[in-house]
Design a protein around this motif. Structure first.
Motif, PDB file in Angstrom:
ATOM      1  N   VAL A  95       0.844  -1.201   0.000  1.00 20.20           N
ATOM      2  CA  VAL A  95       0.000   0.000   0.000  1.00 20.20           C
ATOM      3  C   VAL A  95       0.877   1.248   0.000  1.00 20.20           C
ATOM      4  O   VAL A  95       1.766   1.402   0.848  1.00 20.20           O
ATOM      5  N   ARG A  96       0.615   2.114  -0.946  1.00 20.77           N
ATOM      6  CA  ARG A  96       1.283   3.410  -0.961  1.00 20.77           C
ATOM      7  C   ARG A  96       0.375   4.400  -0.253  1.00 20.77           C
ATOM      8  O   ARG A  96      -0.817   4.496  -0.564  1.00 20.77           O
ATOM      9  N   LEU A  97       0.912   5.142   0.681  1.00 19.61           N
ATOM     10  CA  LEU A  97       0.113   6.111   1.446  1.00 19.61           C
ATOM     11  C   LEU A  97       0.454   7.539   1.030  1.00 19.61           C
ATOM     12  O   LEU A  97       1.632   7.896   0.933  1.00 19.61           O
ATOM     13  N   SER A  98      -0.574   8.325   0.764  1.00 16.55           N
ATOM     14  CA  SER A  98      -0.389   9.771   0.587  1.00 16.55           C
ATOM     15  C   SER A  98      -1.379  10.468   1.498  1.00 16.55           C
ATOM     16  O   SER A  98      -2.483   9.959   1.717  1.00 16.55           O
ATOM     17  N   VAL A  99      -1.001  11.600   2.010  1.00 13.44           N
ATOM     18  CA  VAL A  99      -1.939  12.421   2.782  1.00 13.44           C
ATOM     19  C   VAL A  99      -2.178  13.681   1.962  1.00 13.44           C
ATOM     20  O   VAL A  99      -1.230  14.362   1.567  1.00 13.44           O
ATOM     21  N   ILE A 100      -3.448  13.959   1.655  1.00 10.64           N
ATOM     22  CA  ILE A 100      -3.770  15.145   0.858  1.00 10.64           C
ATOM     23  C   ILE A 100      -4.428  16.189   1.757  1.00 10.64           C
ATOM     24  O   ILE A 100      -5.147  15.856   2.695  1.00 10.64           O
ATOM     25  N   GLY A 101      -4.153  17.447   1.468  1.00  7.99           N
ATOM     26  CA  GLY A 101      -4.711  18.523   2.279  1.00  7.99           C
ATOM     27  C   GLY A 101      -3.612  19.495   2.685  1.00  7.99           C
ATOM     28  O   GLY A 101      -2.466  19.379   2.241  1.00  7.99           O
ATOM     29  N   ARG A 102      -3.961  20.447   3.517  1.00  3.84           N
ATOM     30  CA  ARG A 102      -2.998  21.451   3.941  1.00  3.84           C
ATOM     31  C   ARG A 102      -2.023  20.866   4.951  1.00  3.84           C
ATOM     32  O   ARG A 102      -2.389  20.041   5.774  1.00  3.84           O
ATOM     33  N   GLY A 124       4.758   1.092  -2.903  1.00  5.93           N
ATOM     34  CA  GLY A 124       3.553   0.245  -2.878  1.00  5.93           C
ATOM     35  C   GLY A 124       2.780   0.350  -4.185  1.00  5.93           C
ATOM     36  O   GLY A 124       2.543   1.449  -4.679  1.00  5.93           O
ATOM     37  N   ARG A 125       2.394  -0.786  -4.742  1.00  6.25           N
ATOM     38  CA  ARG A 125       1.713  -0.784  -6.045  1.00  6.25           C
ATOM     39  C   ARG A 125       0.327  -1.425  -6.017  1.00  6.25           C
ATOM     40  O   ARG A 125      -0.400  -1.410  -6.994  1.00  6.25           O
ATOM     41  N   LYS A 126      -0.023  -2.051  -4.896  1.00  3.47           N
ATOM     42  CA  LYS A 126      -1.295  -2.778  -4.854  1.00  3.47           C
ATOM     43  C   LYS A 126      -2.477  -1.850  -4.638  1.00  3.47           C
ATOM     44  O   LYS A 126      -3.565  -2.054  -5.166  1.00  3.47           O
ATOM     45  N   LEU A 129      -3.499   4.436  -1.105  1.00  2.29           N
ATOM     46  CA  LEU A 129      -4.366   4.935  -0.032  1.00  2.29           C
ATOM     47  C   LEU A 129      -4.091   6.416   0.163  1.00  2.29           C
ATOM     48  O   LEU A 129      -2.955   6.817   0.428  1.00  2.29           O
ATOM     49  N   ARG A 130      -5.134   7.234  -0.013  1.00  2.00           N
ATOM     50  CA  ARG A 130      -4.968   8.675   0.183  1.00  2.00           C
ATOM     51  C   ARG A 130      -5.846   9.081   1.371  1.00  2.00           C
ATOM     52  O   ARG A 130      -7.057   8.864   1.364  1.00  2.00           O
TER      53      ARG A 130
END
Ligand code: IPE
Ligand code: IPE
Ligand code: MG
Length: 240
Positions: A95-102, A124-126, A129-130
């Motif tokens: 799982v690749r994690l990104s957090v979006i927002g300020r 992570g390529r499966k 997750l944002r």
């Protein structure tokens, strides 16, 4: 970027109902948020087998700063703990994690913790997750417009590729809100142009992997036309 078909579906979830779930049990709202994190784990584990390639979860809106300081602090603490405790499992599960927002209003150290978790999971390529945190779609659109203007290209493609920083994502295929309300609350307004909308009265802490499977199955029964005509009508026209 009409649909995430090649890389899996893009499902976005407004995770609502934690507070009411707790209040109904005579518990502090904070306990509802803690239970909500368990649901996040369940849903993230189940997502790849449902054909989901991108999962965007609304965890804290820019308007949620209006809540009592203690509740806001509890939510910040939960993100901090999630980043500290769950990254190894995310890496193991691709799982690749990104957090979006300020990032500019977060408590000290949280921005750095986010950056570390993003770097640790970058391969992570499966599942992508944002987590939307201190997120406002209007803010994201305005930011993209400011960046596009600076680059001298305000086309729709340029806007779409600049939403939420460097991590471009496909348009949303399916937007789900739990907790019974039927509104968007400033979530992914650009990306949801042709999203199928689903609402359930189930409170987020009670939302199960089976509920996710049912929601995705119902989505597959919908006919998406993107402004065109249904398949049969196209056949009629070419036969005529
Ligand atoms: C969603 O649950 C989580 C956040 C907004 C942080 P709520 O906290 O909005 O729960 P309800 O809607 O009050 O039940
Ligand atoms: C939307 O829920 C934000 C999140 C789920 C993070 P809210 O509970 O804050 O939204 P409103 O106030 O019902 O619109
Ligand atoms: Mg709510």
């Amino acid at each position: 970027m009409q649909s995430g078909r090649d890389d899996g579906l893009h499902v976005a979830i407004i995770m609502d109902g934690n507070g009411r779930w707790a209040t109904a049990r005579g518990l502090p709202r904070k306990v509802g948020h803690e239970a909500g994190v368990e649901t996040v784990r369940r849903v993230v584990r189940a997502a790849p087998s449902e054909g989901i390639g991108t999962l965007t979860l609304y965890a804290f809106s820019s308007d949620n700063w209006r809540r009592p300081k203690t509740e806001v602090a509890a939510l910040m603490q939960l993100l901090r703990r999630y980043l500290a405790g769950d990254v190894d499992e995310l890496v193991d599960n691709g799982v690749r994690l990104s957090v979006i927002g300020r990032r500019d209003r977060l408590p000290f150290g949280l921005g750095a913790a986010i950056a570390r978790a993003e770097a640790a999971t970058a391969s992570g390529r499966k599942l992508h997750l944002r987590i939307a945190f201190d997120y406002s779609a209007r803010w994201a659109i305005a930011e993209a417009a400011r960046n596009c203007a600076a680059a001298g290209d305000i086309s729709e493609d340029a806007m779409a590729s600049r939403l939420c920083g460097a991590v471009a994502s496909p348009d949303v295929d399916l937007l789900l809100r739990t907790g019974g309300e039927k509104r968007l609350s400033d979530f992914l307004l650009w990306e949801c142009a042709y999203a199928e909308l689903a609402f359930t009265g189930v409170m987020w802490p009670d939302f199960s992997a089976g509920d996710l499977a049912e929601t995705v199955a119902a989505f597959h029964c919908r006919e998406r036309r993107f402004g065109g005509l249904p398949d049969e009508a196209l056949q009629d026209r070419s036969a005529a």
